[in-house]
Scaffold this motif. Structure first.
Motif, PDB file in Angstrom:
ATOM      1  N   ILE A  52      -0.576   2.730 -11.000  1.00  0.00           N
ATOM      2  CA  ILE A  52       0.214   1.730 -10.285  1.00  0.00           C
ATOM      3  C   ILE A  52      -0.728   0.700  -9.670  1.00  0.00           C
ATOM      4  O   ILE A  52      -1.920   0.960  -9.472  1.00  0.00           O
ATOM      5  N   ARG A  53      -0.179  -0.474  -9.373  1.00  0.00           N
ATOM      6  CA  ARG A  53      -1.021  -1.597  -8.956  1.00  0.00           C
ATOM      7  C   ARG A  53      -1.298  -1.633  -7.460  1.00  0.00           C
ATOM      8  O   ARG A  53      -2.181  -2.368  -7.013  1.00  0.00           O
ATOM      9  N   LYS A  54      -0.581  -0.850  -6.685  1.00  0.00           N
ATOM     10  CA  LYS A  54      -0.801  -0.815  -5.251  1.00  0.00           C
ATOM     11  C   LYS A  54      -1.872   0.237  -4.917  1.00  0.00           C
ATOM     12  O   LYS A  54      -1.911   1.296  -5.544  1.00  0.00           O
ATOM     13  N   PRO A  55      -2.739  -0.010  -3.926  1.00  0.00           N
ATOM     14  CA  PRO A  55      -3.683   1.022  -3.499  1.00  0.00           C
ATOM     15  C   PRO A  55      -2.934   2.261  -3.009  1.00  0.00           C
ATOM     16  O   PRO A  55      -1.908   2.156  -2.341  1.00  0.00           O
ATOM     17  N   VAL A  56      -3.442   3.423  -3.363  1.00  0.00           N
ATOM     18  CA  VAL A  56      -2.836   4.695  -2.954  1.00  0.00           C
ATOM     19  C   VAL A  56      -3.830   5.437  -2.072  1.00  0.00           C
ATOM     20  O   VAL A  56      -4.988   5.652  -2.461  1.00  0.00           O
ATOM     21  N   VAL A  72       0.868  -1.187   0.000  1.00  0.00           N
ATOM     22  CA  VAL A  72       0.000   0.000   0.000  1.00  0.00           C
ATOM     23  C   VAL A  72       0.897   1.227   0.000  1.00  0.00           C
ATOM     24  O   VAL A  72       1.994   1.212   0.564  1.00  0.00           O
ATOM     25  N   VAL A  73       0.416   2.307  -0.644  1.00  0.00           N
ATOM     26  CA  VAL A  73       1.152   3.572  -0.691  1.00  0.00           C
ATOM     27  C   VAL A  73       0.316   4.647   0.000  1.00  0.00           C
ATOM     28  O   VAL A  73      -0.890   4.759  -0.257  1.00  0.00           O
ATOM     29  N   VAL A  74       0.947   5.415   0.869  1.00  0.00           N
ATOM     30  CA  VAL A  74       0.302   6.563   1.512  1.00  0.00           C
ATOM     31  C   VAL A  74       1.077   7.809   1.118  1.00  0.00           C
ATOM     32  O   VAL A  74       2.303   7.835   1.183  1.00  0.00           O
ATOM     33  N   LEU A 100      -4.292  15.884  -7.900  1.00  0.00           N
ATOM     34  CA  LEU A 100      -3.455  14.712  -7.685  1.00  0.00           C
ATOM     35  C   LEU A 100      -3.953  13.871  -6.522  1.00  0.00           C
ATOM     36  O   LEU A 100      -3.829  12.642  -6.530  1.00  0.00           O
ATOM     37  N   ALA A 101      -4.555  14.504  -5.520  1.00  0.00           N
ATOM     38  CA  ALA A 101      -5.157  13.743  -4.427  1.00  0.00           C
ATOM     39  C   ALA A 101      -6.359  12.946  -4.919  1.00  0.00           C
ATOM     40  O   ALA A 101      -6.605  11.818  -4.464  1.00  0.00           O
ATOM     41  N   VAL A 102      -7.114  13.514  -5.851  1.00  0.00           N
ATOM     42  CA  VAL A 102      -8.289  12.831  -6.393  1.00  0.00           C
ATOM     43  C   VAL A 102      -7.888  11.573  -7.162  1.00  0.00           C
ATOM     44  O   VAL A 102      -8.664  10.612  -7.250  1.00  0.00           O
ATOM     45  N   GLN A 103      -6.666  11.525  -7.688  1.00  0.00           N
ATOM     46  CA  GLN A 103      -6.203  10.331  -8.392  1.00  0.00           C
ATOM     47  C   GLN A 103      -6.060   9.127  -7.463  1.00  0.00           C
ATOM     48  O   GLN A 103      -6.070   7.984  -7.926  1.00  0.00           O
ATOM     49  N   ALA A 104      -5.902   9.367  -6.179  1.00  0.00           N
ATOM     50  CA  ALA A 104      -5.698   8.273  -5.230  1.00  0.00           C
ATOM     51  C   ALA A 104      -6.945   7.411  -5.112  1.00  0.00           C
ATOM     52  O   ALA A 104      -8.063   7.836  -5.456  1.00  0.00           O
ATOM     53  N   ASP A 105      -6.776   6.214  -4.601  1.00  0.00           N
ATOM     54  CA  ASP A 105      -7.910   5.303  -4.413  1.00  0.00           C
ATOM     55  C   ASP A 105      -8.755   5.683  -3.210  1.00  0.00           C
ATOM     56  O   ASP A 105      -9.949   5.400  -3.169  1.00  0.00           O
ATOM     57  N   PHE A 106      -8.126   6.320  -2.216  1.00  0.00           N
ATOM     58  CA  PHE A 106      -8.818   6.797  -1.019  1.00  0.00           C
ATOM     59  C   PHE A 106      -8.239   8.151  -0.635  1.00  0.00           C
ATOM     60  O   PHE A 106      -7.058   8.417  -0.858  1.00  0.00           O
ATOM     61  N   VAL A 123      -5.545  -7.731  -4.509  1.00  0.00           N
ATOM     62  CA  VAL A 123      -5.843  -6.300  -4.425  1.00  0.00           C
ATOM     63  C   VAL A 123      -5.351  -5.582  -5.685  1.00  0.00           C
ATOM     64  O   VAL A 123      -6.066  -4.757  -6.275  1.00  0.00           O
ATOM     65  N   ALA A 124      -4.137  -5.904  -6.110  1.00  0.00           N
ATOM     66  CA  ALA A 124      -3.579  -5.266  -7.301  1.00  0.00           C
ATOM     67  C   ALA A 124      -4.401  -5.606  -8.543  1.00  0.00           C
ATOM     68  O   ALA A 124      -4.667  -4.745  -9.389  1.00  0.00           O
ATOM     69  N   MET A 125      -4.821  -6.854  -8.655  1.00  0.00           N
ATOM     70  CA  MET A 125      -5.636  -7.270  -9.798  1.00  0.00           C
ATOM     71  C   MET A 125      -6.999  -6.589  -9.768  1.00  0.00           C
ATOM     72  O   MET A 125      -7.528  -6.170 -10.794  1.00  0.00           O
TER      73      MET A 125
END
Length: 274
Positions: free
Chosen positions: A93-97, A50-52, A112-118, A205-207
């Protein structure tokens, strides 16, 4: 290694910190290059699940660096210029951001924040897509991401008026998963990151993230084919076996699959590439 960001990995979580607090983390060319590189680095590292992303100081990102004054948006010469801002977007990218928006985020910073998953937003922050009030069009794929996140009419309101909104207004619009006091933003984001990193198969999760991206613009029959394809790719994997075993044994799963080594060779069903 980096000048305008900090990067660390702990407990399968990559923490990217925008590190220009003296400029409210305003977006610069160097910041953009390093941020993009950090996304790619996290994507390639199987240790990262996961990326924060957060900001140093009291703001997340104050948008484009306006220190150039009138010259900031003075001309467009073409060439390598791109409205994308980052050469690798969070949704690529395949990891949740998770964007831990610890303070105000405006213009490009909010895009750019809106691009994140959460997104976890600070109650005290101010948010808005101010570009039309600066005489330019908004960027970073926001005309694609924002309507899908909050609906067309609310996206119209924010992008066409360029007005600032509060944390509570952002929450009411559906712009964030959570809105909490600024001091709690990173902790809340990290708690979510730890849940995903420990409880969920990083490969599955990545898939799933890639399937969601593909399905965003696909008609229902194609979504059905894509879903069947990705489910078939996930069944029988080491993580699929471990997930069921751990559940039966009432213990925390020990995920072993590699996103890079076990990634499906075909991301769409054969004959469905169009």
């Amino acid at each position: 290694m980096y000048q305008d960001i900090l990067y660390e990995v702990r407990d399968h979580i990559a923490l990217i910190t925008l590190n220009r607090p003296q400029a409210l983390n305003a977006f610069s060319g160097t910041l953009g290059e390093e941020w993009s590189d950090a996304y790619r680095r996290a994507d390639a590292d199987d240790e990262v699940r996961v990326v924060v992303v957060t900001g140093a100081g009291k703001a997340f990102c104050a948008g484009a660096d306006m220190s150039g004054g009138a010259a900031t948006f003075n001309s467009y010469e073409g060439g390598d210029f791109s409205a994308a801002a980052l050469s690798t977007a969070a949704f690529e990218i395949r990891k949740p951001v998770i964007a831990a928006v610890n303070g105000s985020a405006v213009g490009l910073g909010l895009s750019l924040a809106v691009q994140a998953d959460f997104r976890v937003l600070a109650e005290e922050g101010k948010y808005g897509f101010l570009q039309v009030r600066r005489g330019v069009v908004a960027d970073a794929y926001i005309h694609w991401t924002l309507p899908r996140l909050i609906g067309t009419e609310r996206a119209n309101e924010l992008l066409l008026t360029g007005r600032r909104i509060s944390g509570s207004e952002a929450a009411a619009m559906g712009l964030a998963l959570r809105v909490v006091p600024a001091a709690e933003v990173l902790n809340v984001a990290m708690e979510l990151a730890r849940e995903i990193a420990s409880q969920c198969s990083p490969l599955a999760v990545a898939m799933t993230k890639r399937l969601l991206l593909q399905a965003a613009t696909a008609p229902l029959p194609r979504v059905a084919r894509l879903e069947t394809h990705w489910l078939g790719q996930s069944m029988g994997t080491e993580d699929a076996i471990e997930g069921g075993t751990a559940y039966a044994e009432k213990r925390l799963p020990q995920w072993r699959s590699s996103i890079n080594d076990n990634w499906p060779q075909a991301e769409v069903p054969p004959g469905d590439e169009a």
